[in-house]
Design a protein around this motif. Structure first.
Motif, PDB file in Angstrom:
ATOM      1  N   PHE A  33      31.990  59.409  70.039  1.00 19.44           N
ATOM      2  CA  PHE A  33      32.271  59.068  71.427  1.00 19.44           C
ATOM      3  C   PHE A  33      33.765  58.812  71.606  1.00 19.44           C
ATOM      4  CE2 PHE A  33      27.805  58.305  72.374  1.00 19.44           C
ATOM      5  CZ  PHE A  33      27.290  57.887  71.161  1.00 19.44           C
ATOM      6  N   GLN A  97      25.108  56.921  64.081  1.00 19.17           N
ATOM      7  CA  GLN A  97      24.125  57.814  63.463  1.00 19.17           C
ATOM      8  C   GLN A  97      22.838  57.781  64.269  1.00 19.17           C
ATOM      9  OE1 GLN A  97      24.976  59.872  61.330  1.00 19.17           O
ATOM     10  NE2 GLN A  97      26.020  59.049  59.548  1.00 19.17           N
ATOM     11  N   GLY A 101      21.421  51.906  65.673  1.00 16.92           N
ATOM     12  CA  GLY A 101      21.864  51.520  66.997  1.00 16.92           C
ATOM     13  C   GLY A 101      23.339  51.340  67.182  1.00 16.92           C
ATOM     14  N   GLU A 102      24.025  50.941  66.120  1.00 16.51           N
ATOM     15  CA  GLU A 102      25.396  50.481  66.327  1.00 16.51           C
ATOM     16  C   GLU A 102      26.402  51.617  66.273  1.00 16.51           C
ATOM     17  OE1 GLU A 102      23.384  49.932  63.779  1.00 16.51           O
ATOM     18  OE2 GLU A 102      24.473  49.204  62.016  1.00 16.51           O
ATOM     19  N   GLN A 103      27.538  51.362  66.911  1.00 14.75           N
ATOM     20  CA  GLN A 103      28.686  52.249  66.837  1.00 14.75           C
ATOM     21  C   GLN A 103      29.804  51.553  66.093  1.00 14.75           C
ATOM     22  OE1 GLN A 103      29.946  53.844  70.648  1.00 14.75           O
ATOM     23  NE2 GLN A 103      27.832  54.063  71.346  1.00 14.75           N
ATOM     24  N   PHE A 104      30.601  52.354  65.411  1.00 11.53           N
ATOM     25  CA  PHE A 104      31.767  51.842  64.709  1.00 11.53           C
ATOM     26  C   PHE A 104      33.001  52.505  65.305  1.00 11.53           C
ATOM     27  CE2 PHE A 104      29.426  49.442  61.698  1.00 11.53           C
ATOM     28  CZ  PHE A 104      28.245  50.142  61.500  1.00 11.53           C
ATOM     29  N   PHE A 105      34.029  51.690  65.483  1.00 10.67           N
ATOM     30  CA  PHE A 105      35.182  52.137  66.240  1.00 10.67           C
ATOM     31  C   PHE A 105      36.395  52.403  65.365  1.00 10.67           C
ATOM     32  CE2 PHE A 105      34.037  51.685  70.698  1.00 10.67           C
ATOM     33  CZ  PHE A 105      32.820  51.038  70.589  1.00 10.67           C
ATOM     34  N   GLY A 106      37.157  53.400  65.784  1.00  8.54           N
ATOM     35  CA  GLY A 106      38.446  53.636  65.171  1.00  8.54           C
ATOM     36  C   GLY A 106      39.455  52.601  65.641  1.00  8.54           C
ATOM     37  N   PRO A 107      40.659  52.648  65.078  1.00  3.23           N
ATOM     38  CA  PRO A 107      41.677  51.648  65.409  1.00  3.23           C
ATOM     39  C   PRO A 107      42.311  51.846  66.770  1.00  3.23           C
ATOM     40  CG  PRO A 107      42.546  53.232  63.857  1.00  3.23           C
ATOM     41  CD  PRO A 107      41.093  53.539  63.996  1.00  3.23           C
TER      42      PRO A 107
ATOM     43  N   TYR B  32      19.272  46.794  73.261  1.00  2.00           N
ATOM     44  CA  TYR B  32      19.973  46.574  71.999  1.00  2.00           C
ATOM     45  C   TYR B  32      21.292  45.891  72.374  1.00  2.00           C
ATOM     46  CZ  TYR B  32      16.781  50.069  69.968  1.00  2.00           C
ATOM     47  OH  TYR B  32      15.676  50.775  69.558  1.00  2.00           O
ATOM     48  N   PHE B  34      24.990  43.793  71.233  1.00  2.23           N
ATOM     49  CA  PHE B  34      26.020  43.734  70.201  1.00  2.23           C
ATOM     50  C   PHE B  34      27.137  42.785  70.638  1.00  2.23           C
ATOM     51  CE2 PHE B  34      24.378  47.575  68.207  1.00  2.23           C
ATOM     52  CZ  PHE B  34      23.779  48.230  69.270  1.00  2.23           C
ATOM     53  N   TYR B  36      31.249  42.510  69.570  1.00  7.68           N
ATOM     54  CA  TYR B  36      32.385  43.072  68.858  1.00  7.68           C
ATOM     55  C   TYR B  36      33.591  42.159  69.044  1.00  7.68           C
ATOM     56  CZ  TYR B  36      30.096  47.651  68.324  1.00  7.68           C
ATOM     57  OH  TYR B  36      29.246  48.695  67.979  1.00  7.68           O
ATOM     58  N   GLN B  42      44.287  46.098  67.382  1.00  2.42           N
ATOM     59  CA  GLN B  42      43.253  46.646  66.492  1.00  2.42           C
ATOM     60  C   GLN B  42      42.125  47.290  67.283  1.00  2.42           C
ATOM     61  OE1 GLN B  42      43.689  46.387  63.041  1.00  2.42           O
ATOM     62  NE2 GLN B  42      45.678  45.600  63.685  1.00  2.42           N
ATOM     63  N   GLY B  43      41.286  48.025  66.533  1.00  4.04           N
ATOM     64  CA  GLY B  43      40.072  48.544  67.149  1.00  4.04           C
ATOM     65  C   GLY B  43      39.024  47.453  67.215  1.00  4.04           C
ATOM     66  N   LEU B  44      37.802  47.855  67.490  1.00  4.25           N
ATOM     67  CA  LEU B  44      36.708  46.896  67.608  1.00  4.25           C
ATOM     68  C   LEU B  44      35.933  46.793  66.292  1.00  4.25           C
ATOM     69  CD1 LEU B  44      37.289  47.624  70.642  1.00  4.25           C
ATOM     70  CD2 LEU B  44      34.889  47.089  71.053  1.00  4.25           C
ATOM     71  N   PHE B  51      18.365  44.014  67.718  1.00  4.45           N
ATOM     72  CA  PHE B  51      17.508  45.123  68.123  1.00  4.45           C
ATOM     73  C   PHE B  51      16.125  44.620  68.503  1.00  4.45           C
ATOM     74  CE2 PHE B  51      20.887  47.567  67.346  1.00  4.45           C
ATOM     75  CZ  PHE B  51      20.977  48.371  66.230  1.00  4.45           C
ATOM     76  N   ARG B  94      23.213  48.477  74.609  1.00  2.00           N
ATOM     77  CA  ARG B  94      22.833  49.879  74.469  1.00  2.00           C
ATOM     78  C   ARG B  94      21.438  50.013  75.028  1.00  2.00           C
ATOM     79  NH1 ARG B  94      20.759  52.915  69.224  1.00  2.00           N
ATOM     80  NH2 ARG B  94      19.051  53.548  70.559  1.00  2.00           N
ATOM     81  N   TYR B 102      26.867  52.879  75.304  1.00  2.00           N
ATOM     82  CA  TYR B 102      27.068  51.449  75.440  1.00  2.00           C
ATOM     83  C   TYR B 102      27.565  51.099  76.843  1.00  2.00           C
ATOM     84  CZ  TYR B 102      27.133  50.140  70.407  1.00  2.00           C
ATOM     85  OH  TYR B 102      26.832  49.874  69.097  1.00  2.00           O
TER      86      TYR B 102
END
Lengths: 114, 114
Positions: A33, A97, A101-107, B32, B34, B36, B42-44, B51, B94, B102
């Protein structure tokens, strides 16, 4: 969790030019995303990057302004086209994935348009 | 429409004091949820997620959050704040299975006094 890198980390650009932001993940991911975070604001989803097909854009965002590529499961690019000062923001990619459920973010990429 | 509200834009606490950051959501089914954290520049980083199941969830860095369906809330807590916790905190929702998009709250900026 996946390790996500973005290039460039920041840039200062002139009005009317375009900038391409890269997002690289260290493992294959199903979902990618792109978000925009305007100064002092929360995150807004720009689009879902689909591997091998056109991205799915959210309301208010169009392909001509924010073309997105996703040639494989570990890489995506976002281009900010014909930039104006209103495009000054942090742009973040995130990954997830299917089935999780979760998303991981870039910097993030901090963009300033003069 | 689905939404996430973080009523407090800024919160200031003294180091060692307890912390609670509020998050309210609007969603027709069980979402769902979350939390962050975003440190400056920085990113998140994902702190924790809910869940289903146990309504009290533990996260990283000593944080926990409690899901209260009756109040449509998912408040973040920490018993003793450290100076390094100063950051911006985002609550996100989510929509249930089938989508990975999200919705973010507007964020709460935490300041920690020495």
């Amino acid at each position: 969790s996946a390790v996500i890198s973005q290039k460039p980390s920041r840039d200062i650009c002139q009005r009317g030019t375009s900038l391409t932001i890269q997002c690289q993940v260290d493992s294959q991911v199903t979902m990618m995303f792109w978000y925009r975070q305007q100064p002092g604001q929360s995150l807004t989803l720009i689009a879902t990057a689909n591997q091998g097909s056109e991205a799915t854009y959210e309301s208010g965002f169009v392909i001509d302004k924010f073309p997105i590529s996703r040639p494989n499961l570990t890489f995506s690019t976002l281009t900010v086209s014909n930039m104006s000062p209103e495009d000054s923001s942090i742009y973040l990619c995130s990954v997830g994935q299917t089935g999780q459920g979760e998303q991981f973010f870039g910097p993030g990429t901090r963009l300033t348009v003069l | 429409a689905q939404s996430v509200t973080q009523p407090d834009i800024h919160i200031t606490v003294s180091e060692g004091a307890s912390l609670e950051l509020r998050c309210n959501y609007s969603y027709g089914a069980t979402p769902y949820l979350f939390w962050y954290v975003q440190s400056p520049g920085q990113g998140l980083q994902l702190l924790l997620k809910y869940f289903s199941g146990d309504t009290l969830v533990q996260g990283i860095k000593g944080f926990e959050a409690e899901f209260k369906r009756s109040q449509s809330s998912f408040n973040l807590r920490k018993p003793s704040v450290h100076w390094s916790d100063a950051a911006e905190y985002f609550c996100a929702l989510r929509e249930g299975s089938g989508t990975y998009k999200y919705i973010f709250g507007t964020g709460t900026r935490l300041k920690v006094l020495a």
